[in-house]
Scaffold this motif. Sequence first.
Motif, PDB file in Angstrom:
ATOM      1  N   PHE A 215       0.808  -1.213   0.000  1.00  0.00           N
ATOM      2  CA  PHE A 215       0.000   0.000   0.000  1.00  0.00           C
ATOM      3  C   PHE A 215       0.847   1.270   0.000  1.00  0.00           C
ATOM      4  O   PHE A 215       0.384   2.339   0.385  1.00  0.00           O
ATOM      5  CB  PHE A 215      -0.971  -0.022   1.183  1.00  0.00           C
ATOM      6  CG  PHE A 215      -2.113  -0.978   0.963  1.00  0.00           C
ATOM      7  CD1 PHE A 215      -3.330  -0.523   0.503  1.00  0.00           C
ATOM      8  CD2 PHE A 215      -1.950  -2.336   1.174  1.00  0.00           C
ATOM      9  CE1 PHE A 215      -4.383  -1.408   0.263  1.00  0.00           C
ATOM     10  CE2 PHE A 215      -2.976  -3.228   0.946  1.00  0.00           C
ATOM     11  CZ  PHE A 215      -4.205  -2.766   0.484  1.00  0.00           C
ATOM     12  N   GLY A 216       2.088   1.158  -0.488  1.00  0.00           N
ATOM     13  CA  GLY A 216       2.943   2.326  -0.623  1.00  0.00           C
ATOM     14  C   GLY A 216       2.688   3.048  -1.935  1.00  0.00           C
ATOM     15  O   GLY A 216       1.808   2.687  -2.727  1.00  0.00           O
ATOM     16  N   HIS A 217       3.495   4.065  -2.186  1.00  0.00           N
ATOM     17  CA  HIS A 217       3.331   4.853  -3.408  1.00  0.00           C
ATOM     18  C   HIS A 217       3.826   4.112  -4.645  1.00  0.00           C
ATOM     19  O   HIS A 217       3.680   4.629  -5.765  1.00  0.00           O
ATOM     20  CB  HIS A 217       4.056   6.188  -3.265  1.00  0.00           C
ATOM     21  CG  HIS A 217       3.432   7.118  -2.260  1.00  0.00           C
ATOM     22  ND1 HIS A 217       2.117   7.018  -1.877  1.00  0.00           N
ATOM     23  CD2 HIS A 217       3.953   8.173  -1.571  1.00  0.00           C
ATOM     24  CE1 HIS A 217       1.839   7.974  -0.991  1.00  0.00           C
ATOM     25  NE2 HIS A 217       2.934   8.679  -0.780  1.00  0.00           N
TER      26      HIS A 217
ATOM     27  N   PRO B 140      -0.339   0.663  -7.481  1.00  0.00           N
ATOM     28  CA  PRO B 140      -1.468   1.427  -8.051  1.00  0.00           C
ATOM     29  C   PRO B 140      -2.580   1.626  -7.018  1.00  0.00           C
ATOM     30  O   PRO B 140      -3.002   0.688  -6.333  1.00  0.00           O
ATOM     31  CB  PRO B 140      -1.945   0.552  -9.213  1.00  0.00           C
ATOM     32  CG  PRO B 140      -0.780  -0.318  -9.557  1.00  0.00           C
ATOM     33  CD  PRO B 140      -0.066  -0.561  -8.260  1.00  0.00           C
ATOM     34  N   LEU B 141      -3.083   2.835  -6.945  1.00  0.00           N
ATOM     35  CA  LEU B 141      -4.153   3.137  -5.997  1.00  0.00           C
ATOM     36  C   LEU B 141      -5.414   2.337  -6.297  1.00  0.00           C
ATOM     37  O   LEU B 141      -6.136   1.936  -5.377  1.00  0.00           O
ATOM     38  CB  LEU B 141      -4.461   4.637  -6.016  1.00  0.00           C
ATOM     39  CG  LEU B 141      -3.447   5.550  -5.318  1.00  0.00           C
ATOM     40  CD1 LEU B 141      -3.799   7.010  -5.574  1.00  0.00           C
ATOM     41  CD2 LEU B 141      -3.390   5.271  -3.824  1.00  0.00           C
ATOM     42  N   GLU B 142      -5.694   2.089  -7.559  1.00  0.00           N
ATOM     43  CA  GLU B 142      -6.894   1.332  -7.899  1.00  0.00           C
ATOM     44  C   GLU B 142      -6.811  -0.099  -7.393  1.00  0.00           C
ATOM     45  O   GLU B 142      -7.811  -0.662  -6.931  1.00  0.00           O
ATOM     46  CB  GLU B 142      -7.127   1.360  -9.415  1.00  0.00           C
ATOM     47  CG  GLU B 142      -7.743   2.650  -9.913  1.00  0.00           C
ATOM     48  CD  GLU B 142      -9.050   2.987  -9.208  1.00  0.00           C
ATOM     49  OE1 GLU B 142      -9.943   2.113  -9.137  1.00  0.00           O
ATOM     50  OE2 GLU B 142      -9.183   4.121  -8.709  1.00  0.00           O
ATOM     51  N   THR B 143      -5.622  -0.694  -7.490  1.00  0.00           N
ATOM     52  CA  THR B 143      -5.448  -2.049  -6.965  1.00  0.00           C
ATOM     53  C   THR B 143      -5.635  -2.066  -5.458  1.00  0.00           C
ATOM     54  O   THR B 143      -6.301  -2.954  -4.908  1.00  0.00           O
ATOM     55  CB  THR B 143      -4.056  -2.589  -7.335  1.00  0.00           C
ATOM     56  OG1 THR B 143      -3.905  -2.589  -8.755  1.00  0.00           O
ATOM     57  CG2 THR B 143      -3.861  -4.011  -6.812  1.00  0.00           C
TER      58      THR B 143
ATOM     59  N   GLY C  57       5.337   6.307   5.858  1.00  0.00           N
ATOM     60  CA  GLY C  57       4.096   7.075   5.955  1.00  0.00           C
ATOM     61  C   GLY C  57       3.155   6.894   4.787  1.00  0.00           C
ATOM     62  O   GLY C  57       1.977   7.264   4.872  1.00  0.00           O
ATOM     63  N   ALA C  58       3.628   6.296   3.689  1.00  0.00           N
ATOM     64  CA  ALA C  58       2.811   6.231   2.479  1.00  0.00           C
ATOM     65  C   ALA C  58       1.590   5.337   2.656  1.00  0.00           C
ATOM     66  O   ALA C  58       0.508   5.652   2.141  1.00  0.00           O
ATOM     67  CB  ALA C  58       3.653   5.743   1.300  1.00  0.00           C
ATOM     68  N   ALA C  59       1.742   4.214   3.348  1.00  0.00           N
ATOM     69  CA  ALA C  59       0.592   3.316   3.520  1.00  0.00           C
ATOM     70  C   ALA C  59      -0.526   4.008   4.285  1.00  0.00           C
ATOM     71  O   ALA C  59      -1.711   3.868   3.949  1.00  0.00           O
ATOM     72  CB  ALA C  59       1.016   2.033   4.233  1.00  0.00           C
ATOM     73  N   GLU C  60      -0.166   4.776   5.324  1.00  0.00           N
ATOM     74  CA  GLU C  60      -1.196   5.504   6.070  1.00  0.00           C
ATOM     75  C   GLU C  60      -1.822   6.601   5.207  1.00  0.00           C
ATOM     76  O   GLU C  60      -3.039   6.809   5.250  1.00  0.00           O
ATOM     77  CB  GLU C  60      -0.596   6.093   7.345  1.00  0.00           C
ATOM     78  CG  GLU C  60      -0.247   5.026   8.372  1.00  0.00           C
ATOM     79  CD  GLU C  60       0.303   5.602   9.659  1.00  0.00           C
ATOM     80  OE1 GLU C  60       0.118   4.973  10.716  1.00  0.00           O
ATOM     81  OE2 GLU C  60       0.931   6.694   9.620  1.00  0.00           O
TER      82      GLU C  60
END
Length: 329
Positions: free
Chosen positions: A36-38, A41-44, A71-74
């Motif tokens: 869930f990092g940067h 893909p946000l859609e996935t 911090g990216a996952a949050e």
Amino acid sequence: MTYHPADDRYDSMHYRRSGRSGLQLPAISLGLWQNFGHNRPLETQRDILRRAFDLGVTHFDLANNYGPPYGAAEENFGRHLAADLRPFRDELVISSKAGYDMWPGPYGNFGSRKYLVASLDQSLRRMGLDYVDVFYHHRPDPDTPLEETMAALDHIVRSGRALYVGVSNYDAAQVRRAAAILADLGTPLLINQPSYSMFNRWTERDGLLDALEEVGAGCIVFSPLAQGMLTDRYLKGVPAGSRAAAQEWMKDRLDETALARIKGLHAIAVERGQTLAQMALAWALRDERMTSVIVGASSVAQLEDNLGALSSPAFTDGELAAIDEYAVG
């Protein structure tokens, strides 16, 4: 498109009470450590979170430094929460942690009151939350007095930043000490989050579940699939593009002995009508004192396969004995 969760989302999930608390968690929780990092893909990510909630996964496990970058996952979870899950906040258990390296300098690591409170405040801002349901101290601190760390957790609950507190990577002796300090402060220890799998059985030798039962806390484990080793992925060696191919320490662990053990466990899983991952998760949950196991998922299909562990047949004594021949760690 507006998200409408499945009406039958609570029909097939199993929920287990965390120790002697009032909180129940899904037997399988979703961890946002790896996917869930940067760099994903946000859609996935969105598809995985939506499907998880549709299937009764109400617990999402995070930490301050999950990413990449830290911090990216949050941050990404906060986006998905705002877009899809905000109306269902009271059905969710959201957890975060602090204890590992997060920012430079002496106040961005380990277990001081300053670090823990500041880190949680940052986490709440990233996720767009007023509080988390569970906040963990992520690992023991060899230098900060445990009394200070536990007092910080007590303060976090009393200030409304978290409903419950837990610890992670604590052994049985450390759990007993932490729980005693928290009990004196009036904030009970909810749960401990150790690593545990067929290839990592230190908690059994340590008597951790016994200690948690004594103090009334639950147990939720991470890496129950041994970083993907306990899946069908490595039955023919280390494929190009896999996590093991990219990480030297995993390649070192996947020697001929480990691969033979994986194949032996796979054969038992096939006899049970399961994938190896499903059997490994069911095995990790075989003790009723185990509150939940945390899985990661890079796709909806992987998530669904893992949740298939919940329909596993009970283990026979013969199966457990056969597993013990290969489950060494």
